[in-house]
Write a protein that holds these residues in place. Structure first.
Motif, mmCIF file in Angstrom:
data_model
loop_
_atom_site.group_PDB
_atom_site.id
_atom_site.type_symbol
_atom_site.label_atom_id
_atom_site.label_comp_id
_atom_site.label_asym_id
_atom_site.label_seq_id
_atom_site.Cartn_x
_atom_site.Cartn_y
_atom_site.Cartn_z
ATOM 1 N N THR A 161 0.830 -1.199 0.000
ATOM 2 C CA THR A 161 0.000 0.000 0.000
ATOM 3 C C THR A 161 0.864 1.247 0.000
ATOM 4 O O THR A 161 1.793 1.375 0.797
ATOM 5 N N LEU A 162 0.544 2.178 -0.880
ATOM 6 C CA LEU A 162 1.191 3.484 -0.920
ATOM 7 C C LEU A 162 0.122 4.540 -0.661
ATOM 8 O O LEU A 162 -0.862 4.623 -1.391
ATOM 9 N N ILE A 163 0.312 5.335 0.388
ATOM 10 C CA ILE A 163 -0.624 6.413 0.705
ATOM 11 C C ILE A 163 0.112 7.734 0.520
ATOM 12 O O ILE A 163 1.188 7.936 1.070
ATOM 13 N N ILE A 164 -0.478 8.623 -0.260
ATOM 14 C CA ILE A 164 0.230 9.777 -0.797
ATOM 15 C C ILE A 164 -0.469 11.084 -0.438
ATOM 16 O O ILE A 164 -1.688 11.214 -0.580
ATOM 17 N N GLY A 165 0.327 12.062 -0.009
ATOM 18 C CA GLY A 165 -0.193 13.386 0.291
ATOM 19 C C GLY A 165 0.391 14.441 -0.636
ATOM 20 O O GLY A 165 1.518 14.315 -1.118
ATOM 21 N N VAL A 196 -5.564 -5.266 2.245
ATOM 22 C CA VAL A 196 -4.333 -5.294 1.454
ATOM 23 C C VAL A 196 -3.172 -5.768 2.320
ATOM 24 O O VAL A 196 -2.937 -5.252 3.410
ATOM 25 N N ARG A 197 -2.458 -6.760 1.846
ATOM 26 C CA ARG A 197 -1.282 -7.278 2.534
ATOM 27 C C ARG A 197 -0.037 -6.542 2.073
ATOM 28 O O ARG A 197 -0.073 -5.762 1.134
ATOM 29 N N GLY A 198 1.082 -6.852 2.713
ATOM 30 C CA GLY A 198 2.340 -6.275 2.279
ATOM 31 C C GLY A 198 2.667 -4.975 2.981
ATOM 32 O O GLY A 198 1.952 -4.526 3.877
ATOM 33 N N PRO A 199 3.777 -4.350 2.592
ATOM 34 C CA PRO A 199 4.269 -3.167 3.290
ATOM 35 C C PRO A 199 3.404 -1.932 3.086
ATOM 36 O O PRO A 199 2.694 -1.805 2.083
ATOM 37 N N LEU A 200 3.495 -1.028 4.044
ATOM 38 C CA LEU A 200 2.846 0.281 3.966
ATOM 39 C C LEU A 200 3.934 1.325 3.735
ATOM 40 O O LEU A 200 4.863 1.448 4.527
ATOM 41 N N VAL A 201 3.804 2.077 2.654
ATOM 42 C CA VAL A 201 4.726 3.169 2.357
ATOM 43 C C VAL A 201 3.957 4.479 2.406
ATOM 44 O O VAL A 201 2.931 4.627 1.737
ATOM 45 N N LEU A 202 4.436 5.408 3.220
ATOM 46 C CA LEU A 202 3.869 6.745 3.252
ATOM 47 C C LEU A 202 4.662 7.619 2.298
ATOM 48 O O LEU A 202 5.898 7.589 2.288
ATOM 49 N N CYS A 203 3.959 8.392 1.509
ATOM 50 C CA CYS A 203 4.594 9.212 0.486
ATOM 51 C C CYS A 203 3.967 10.593 0.492
ATOM 52 O O CYS A 203 2.785 10.753 0.818
ATOM 53 N N GLY A 204 4.751 11.587 0.133
ATOM 54 C CA GLY A 204 4.201 12.928 0.024
ATOM 55 C C GLY A 204 5.083 13.794 -0.837
ATOM 56 O O GLY A 204 6.276 13.521 -1.020
ATOM 57 N N ALA A 237 5.520 15.438 2.096
ATOM 58 C CA ALA A 237 6.645 14.580 2.471
ATOM 59 C C ALA A 237 7.019 14.796 3.930
ATOM 60 O O ALA A 237 7.374 13.861 4.645
ATOM 61 N N ARG A 238 6.930 16.036 4.379
ATOM 62 C CA ARG A 238 7.215 16.331 5.785
ATOM 63 C C ARG A 238 6.188 15.636 6.693
ATOM 64 O O ARG A 238 6.534 15.064 7.732
ATOM 65 N N VAL A 239 4.931 15.670 6.290
ATOM 66 C CA VAL A 239 3.883 14.988 7.054
ATOM 67 C C VAL A 239 4.179 13.493 7.138
ATOM 68 O O VAL A 239 4.066 12.879 8.209
ATOM 69 N N ALA A 240 4.562 12.895 6.015
ATOM 70 C CA ALA A 240 4.852 11.458 5.996
ATOM 71 C C ALA A 240 5.980 11.116 6.959
ATOM 72 O O ALA A 240 5.918 10.117 7.681
ATOM 73 N N CYS A 241 7.013 11.952 6.991
ATOM 74 C CA CYS A 241 8.138 11.702 7.903
ATOM 75 C C CYS A 241 7.710 11.813 9.360
ATOM 76 O O CYS A 241 8.069 10.970 10.202
ATOM 77 N N ARG A 242 6.934 12.838 9.671
ATOM 78 C CA ARG A 242 6.556 13.090 11.066
ATOM 79 C C ARG A 242 5.602 12.035 11.615
ATOM 80 O O ARG A 242 5.534 11.823 12.828
#
Length: 216
Positions: A32-36, A104-112, A117-122
């Motif tokens: 899963t990729l969740i994007i901001g 959904v199985r598998g890894p979760l990746v946060l993206c922005g 991108a700052r939100v994803a890191c925090r």
């Protein structure tokens, strides 16, 4: 690249008002990729489109998130704490039982992109992300290299989570060379903070290269 079809739109309540998730998934998704989006708003930037198109072709489940300020039609993003407070419940709602990405199985990746991108890191630690992908990370304000936001990157690296940045070669918010002082994986592409269409293929290749080991 053309934007992928995103057939499912979900409005999700947050402390800052309703956010909106544009969800695309396929059977047997690898992760899963969740994007901001960034503070400029909108989901149609070249790098966001390139990333989502490339990972859809790699059979990842995707969710592009519109922050509440954008859904409400405002032009200015809220402060960082407000953005984080809206982002966290959206990701949680999508992944909890009954959510659009719950199975959904598998890894979760946060993206922005940029501010996203700052939100994803925090929020990576709180959300248990398996990786963070930064598009045009704003390492510092233009012309102010002393006002670093490297501490936000360190929240991910210090926790041992994989993280990468895809950065324009002449980005005034921080060049790829500047970012290499804080990240091992930095992918330079032609452009500034706004990635041009001619760099779409390079962005797509970088994104696929970063996520490929995460799904193994």
């Amino acid at each position: 690249m053309r934007p992928i079809a995103l057939p499912t739109v979900v409005d999700i309540a947050t402390p800052a008002g309703p956010a909106r998730a544009h969800v695309h998934r396929r059977r047997g998704a690898r992760g899963t990729l969740i994007i901001g989006h960034g503070a400029g708003g909108g989901l149609g930037s070249v790098d966001l489109t390139a990333a989502t198109t490339a990972l859809a072709e790699e059979n990842w489940a995707l969710a592009l998130i519109e922050q509440p300020w954008l859904v409400a039609g405002r032009r200015i993003a809220g402060p960082p704490k407000t953005l984080d407070a809206a982002w966290v419940p959206v990701v949680q709602a999508l992944r909890r039982r009954g959510g659009a990405l719950a199975t959904v199985r598998g890894p979760l990746v946060l993206c922005g992109r940029s501010a996203g991108a700052r939100v994803a890191c925090r929020t990576a630690e709180e959300l248990g992300a398996d990786g963070v992908l930064c598009l045009s990370f704003p390492l510092h304000p233009p012309g102010r290299p002393g006002r670093l936001r490297a501490a936000e990157l360190a929240l991910v690296t210090d926790a041992g989570r994989p993280i990468a940045a895809v950065q324009g070669e002449k980005d005034p918010f921080g060049t790829p060379g500047e970012l290499t002082a804080y990240l091992e994986q930095v992918y330079a592409v032609p452009g500034t903070h706004a990635i041009p269409p001619r760099s779409a293929a390079a962005v797509a290749a970088a994104v696929v290269r970063f996520v490929s080991p995460l799904r193994e």
